[in-house]
Design a protein around this motif. Sequence first.
Motif, PDB file in Angstrom:
ATOM      1  N   ARG A 167       0.818  -1.213   0.000  1.00 58.83           N
ATOM      2  CA  ARG A 167       0.000   0.000   0.000  1.00 58.83           C
ATOM      3  C   ARG A 167       0.852   1.264   0.000  1.00 58.83           C
ATOM      4  N   GLU A 215      -6.585   3.436   4.110  1.00 59.55           N
ATOM      5  CA  GLU A 215      -5.690   2.312   4.364  1.00 59.55           C
ATOM      6  C   GLU A 215      -4.251   2.678   4.020  1.00 59.55           C
ATOM      7  N   LYS A 216      -4.073   3.416   2.951  1.00 60.93           N
ATOM      8  CA  LYS A 216      -2.726   3.832   2.558  1.00 60.93           C
ATOM      9  C   LYS A 216      -2.117   4.762   3.605  1.00 60.93           C
ATOM     10  N   ARG A 237      -2.999  -5.576  -7.139  1.00 55.95           N
ATOM     11  CA  ARG A 237      -2.838  -4.223  -6.602  1.00 55.95           C
ATOM     12  C   ARG A 237      -3.171  -3.167  -7.649  1.00 55.95           C
ATOM     13  N   PRO A 274      -5.410   0.463  -3.360  1.00 56.91           N
ATOM     14  CA  PRO A 274      -5.821   0.565  -1.959  1.00 56.91           C
ATOM     15  C   PRO A 274      -6.578   1.858  -1.693  1.00 56.91           C
ATOM     16  N   ARG A 275      -7.481   1.788  -0.709  1.00 52.43           N
ATOM     17  CA  ARG A 275      -8.211   2.992  -0.313  1.00 52.43           C
ATOM     18  C   ARG A 275      -7.262   3.974   0.360  1.00 52.43           C
TER      19      ARG A 275
END
Length: 320
Positions: free
Chosen positions: A31, A282-283, A273, A278-279
């Motif tokens: 991420r 989350e990152k 990926r 990734p949101r």
Amino acid sequence: MMSAAACFLLFSGLVAVLGPPVLRRITHGGRAPRLGVIAWSAAIAAVVLSWAMAALLLVLDLPRYRARSGESMIGACLARLQESIGGADTAFEVAGVAAATAVVSITVWITGRLAVGLMRLRIRTHGHARRARLIGHQVRGVDAVVIDNPERAAYCAAGRPHAVVITTAALAALDDRQVQAVLAHERAHLAGHHAQILAVLRVLAASLPGTTLFTAGAVEVGRLLEMCADDRAARAHGSRALLSGLLALCAPAQVPDGALGAGNIALLDRASRLASPPRRAEKVRVCLLSAAVVAMVTAAPLALAVLEVTGTMWCLPMAS
């Protein structure tokens, strides 16, 4: 110094044991791949430097314990050695020579392995870049050396100048956008000196194969560097073009030793990926955790060194 050496060894042991599972959990998903590379590299560097500092402090501290043999662990060892072979001078000399020899030998061995590994990588990649330019040819609109080969492959080789190589089979399988995305991926490897980073980590892993931090670090950093190159290429040419290009190159292909190929490492994870980024929340979470790891493994040995230099070492209640 003995207290500082013990603290350095304790810190390095904790990082070597606890680091791999923690770092793998934080970074494996890719991420924040760049911070992931920094976190693994910082942990490995902290362990190596802590070992070196502990060994240096122990060697430098030997003369002080010659006169105060009953007040420390080193002194007790010297006293026992004195009883066995007779004579404080002989005991001190044997212990000092043995410790110094061990420290110097290990340091020279690891340094030599690193130097030889990097030199061999340089010779291989520079030689392949030169040969690729000799046997390859240029194709209009393709900013790379094109080599006639039935295998679909694209890779980069560091040299003077560097060479980004793509085979005729890969050109036939890719459209123009995919070609540009794949070549941007390879140029990102060269710009980031990724081959050199991997070479250092792989030499360390081969030199100390029993240390999980080094062996796992070489593997995980290899994955993360591919993701770093993916991100740079995707920003320039779009995730869809890069993803479809990588999938078209997923057939097994021979890549020269020391070169980095676009479709050779963790392709399924990278494809997932790229297809499902990734949101943001989350990152950000992974970025904060990675930054915290980097700060901890960087600050702790520096703090130990400052405490020792200022004479306020408190880690263990040993003689000072």
